[in-house]
Every structure is written in C-alpha cells, then in structure tokens.
Design a protein around this motif. Sequence first.
Motif, PDB file in Angstrom:
ATOM      1  N   MET A   1      33.036 -26.242  11.271  1.00  0.00           N
ATOM      2  CA  MET A   1      34.029 -25.504  10.470  1.00  0.00           C
ATOM      3  C   MET A   1      33.557 -24.067  10.263  1.00  0.00           C
ATOM      4  O   MET A   1      32.414 -23.821   9.915  1.00  0.00           O
ATOM      5  N   ASN A   2      34.456 -23.105  10.457  1.00  0.00           N
ATOM      6  CA  ASN A   2      34.097 -21.696  10.325  1.00  0.00           C
ATOM      7  C   ASN A   2      33.886 -21.318   8.861  1.00  0.00           C
ATOM      8  O   ASN A   2      34.748 -21.554   8.021  1.00  0.00           O
ATOM      9  N   ASN A   3      32.723 -20.752   8.555  1.00  0.00           N
ATOM     10  CA  ASN A   3      32.426 -20.311   7.199  1.00  0.00           C
ATOM     11  C   ASN A   3      32.885 -18.863   7.050  1.00  0.00           C
ATOM     12  O   ASN A   3      32.155 -17.929   7.364  1.00  0.00           O
ATOM     13  N   TRP A   4      34.113 -18.656   6.576  1.00  0.00           N
ATOM     14  CA  TRP A   4      34.710 -17.329   6.522  1.00  0.00           C
ATOM     15  C   TRP A   4      33.981 -16.403   5.574  1.00  0.00           C
ATOM     16  O   TRP A   4      34.001 -15.180   5.748  1.00  0.00           O
ATOM     17  N   PHE A   5      33.307 -16.960   4.548  1.00  0.00           N
ATOM     18  CA  PHE A   5      32.653 -16.102   3.562  1.00  0.00           C
ATOM     19  C   PHE A   5      31.394 -15.431   4.116  1.00  0.00           C
ATOM     20  O   PHE A   5      31.025 -14.350   3.679  1.00  0.00           O
ATOM     21  N   SER A   6      30.752 -16.071   5.080  1.00  0.00           N
ATOM     22  CA  SER A   6      29.506 -15.521   5.626  1.00  0.00           C
ATOM     23  C   SER A   6      29.696 -14.864   6.993  1.00  0.00           C
ATOM     24  O   SER A   6      28.801 -14.172   7.472  1.00  0.00           O
ATOM     25  N   GLU A   7      30.851 -15.074   7.622  1.00  0.00           N
ATOM     26  CA  GLU A   7      31.104 -14.498   8.938  1.00  0.00           C
ATOM     27  C   GLU A   7      32.238 -13.487   8.873  1.00  0.00           C
ATOM     28  O   GLU A   7      33.245 -13.711   8.212  1.00  0.00           O
ATOM     29  N   LYS A   8      32.071 -12.374   9.570  1.00  0.00           N
ATOM     30  CA  LYS A   8      33.084 -11.330   9.574  1.00  0.00           C
ATOM     31  C   LYS A   8      34.396 -11.841  10.169  1.00  0.00           C
ATOM     32  O   LYS A   8      34.390 -12.666  11.068  1.00  0.00           O
TER      33      LYS A   8
END
Length: 288
Positions: A1-8
């Motif tokens: 799952m993509n961690n939007w808070f840590s990845e641009k």
Amino acid sequence: MNNWFSEKGLKQGIFWAVMIYFIGTLNDVLARFLGDRLHAVEIAFFRFFFSAVIVLFPMLRSKNNLFKSTIHIWHVMRGVLGAVALGLCCFSVNVMPLAENTTILFSEALFMLPLAAIFLREKVSMRAIVATIIGFFGLIVMFRPSAGNMNLMALIPTFAALLFAIMNIMIKKMIDNKENTLTMLFYFGLYTTIISGAIVPFYWITPNLKELFLILLLGIGANLIQLFIFLAYRATTASNISPVRYVELPFAVLFGFVFFGQIPESTALIGAILIIAGTFVSSCSKKG
C-alpha cells in the motif's frame, strides 16, 4: 500500500496545501486579536523576529554551513517584498472582515498567471486568460464602485496579493536552484526583521505577557506556513496545489463568525464567486 504521507505525490501535496491555509487563517485571527492594541508594524516585526529566532537553532546545529548562499540577493529581495506584503496583511485583517480579506488575497493566483508566463515561461491557454479576466472583474466587485462608498481598503490586500505572487515566483526559482529550506526560512525572517525593525520605533507599544505569547505563536505559524509551502511544492506541481487554496475561505468564514461575529455581505459573496471561478479555471488551464 502506498504511504502518501511519506512519499511525494498529489495526496501529500494537497495535505500540505490544506495545512498552509489552515495555519494562515489562524495567524490572521491572532493578528486581529493583537491589533486591538498593537500597531500592524509592531505585530509584523515580532512575527518576523520570532520566525528568524526559531529557525536559527537548527541552522546552528547543522553540520553544513546553511548560512552560505550563492543567491543571497534573492533572499534580500524576498525579505523586502515579504516585509511589505505581510505588514499590509497584518493591517488589513484589522480593518476588513476576515472572509472578505481572504477572498481578495485569492487574487494572488490571478497575478501569478501573467508573472508565470513572463518569468517562468509557462504556456497560457486562452481559457486561462478569459478566466483571469473574470477573476479580476470579481476583484472590482469587491471594491463596490457603485455603492457610493468605494471600499478603498480593498486596495491593501490586493497589493499584498500581487507581492505574494511575485514572492511565489521567487520561491519556485530558489527551489529550482536547490536552496536549502532552513536557509530560505532564516534569511526571510532576518531581512524582514531588519526592515520592519527600522520602522517599529515610531509605532512602539510595549506588549504585555499575553500579547507576547500570541506573538510567539504568530512567529511559529509564520515558519510553519513557509515550511508547508516548500513541502507542498516539493511533493507535487504548483498547478495541483493552486485549486486547494479555496479551503481557506470556509476557514475564514468560520473563524470570522466564531471569533468576531462577522457575516459576509452579499457584494463580497458575489465578488468571491467570480474571483474563485476565475482563479480556479485559470489554475487548472495552465499548460506545461
């Protein structure tokens, strides 16, 4: 799952953009409370001073020499523009309803269109040009030219919006030049403090402890706004961030009513609709 808070990416950029306008509206509330007794020049001075002091500590602790800059003149220019723009904002929130002041500041995006075309060489569509003209018509409505008592106070946030647009162009250029975030924060706080400090003796009123606490919060908020701007620009494109600005109006209406009992006038609402429509369409119509 993509961690939007840590990845641009888009989600992260939108998050930081919302935080910019939430903290910005809270800072307007603080400035209005302080304006009951202190002059706008003094409020701006302390805001700049604490902003510079707060960021000085991580600057000194860094292993790198963050005081060094190859584009120092840009910091000076940005400091001059920022001192004037934020001084005007500190004044305008004390002479105008919060929501009306916020709406006029939306015109920053309208000024950004021609500035980005000239200095960033961004392509502009005909739809964006038409939308910008509509937005400027909404700005004229906010001045109430046919009401018999033209709202000349609206000139204050309008000029501030123009200066903010110029500063955003400069920020984009400085980020492209790989300038460090702390360096940008510190020199902005330093030069705005120096400039406003030269004027503040003429308007000085010794603040009490409560006012000093509110001023400290104002300085912290000022740094958070700049930090969130940098994070948002690094996470996604400027065109993705621009439409998010309109969350500031609900914040301003809510805080204006809760803290000051302000209800927007019908003229202000009509102007707001036109400005928001113009800036939203022009922001979403940029090419490149």
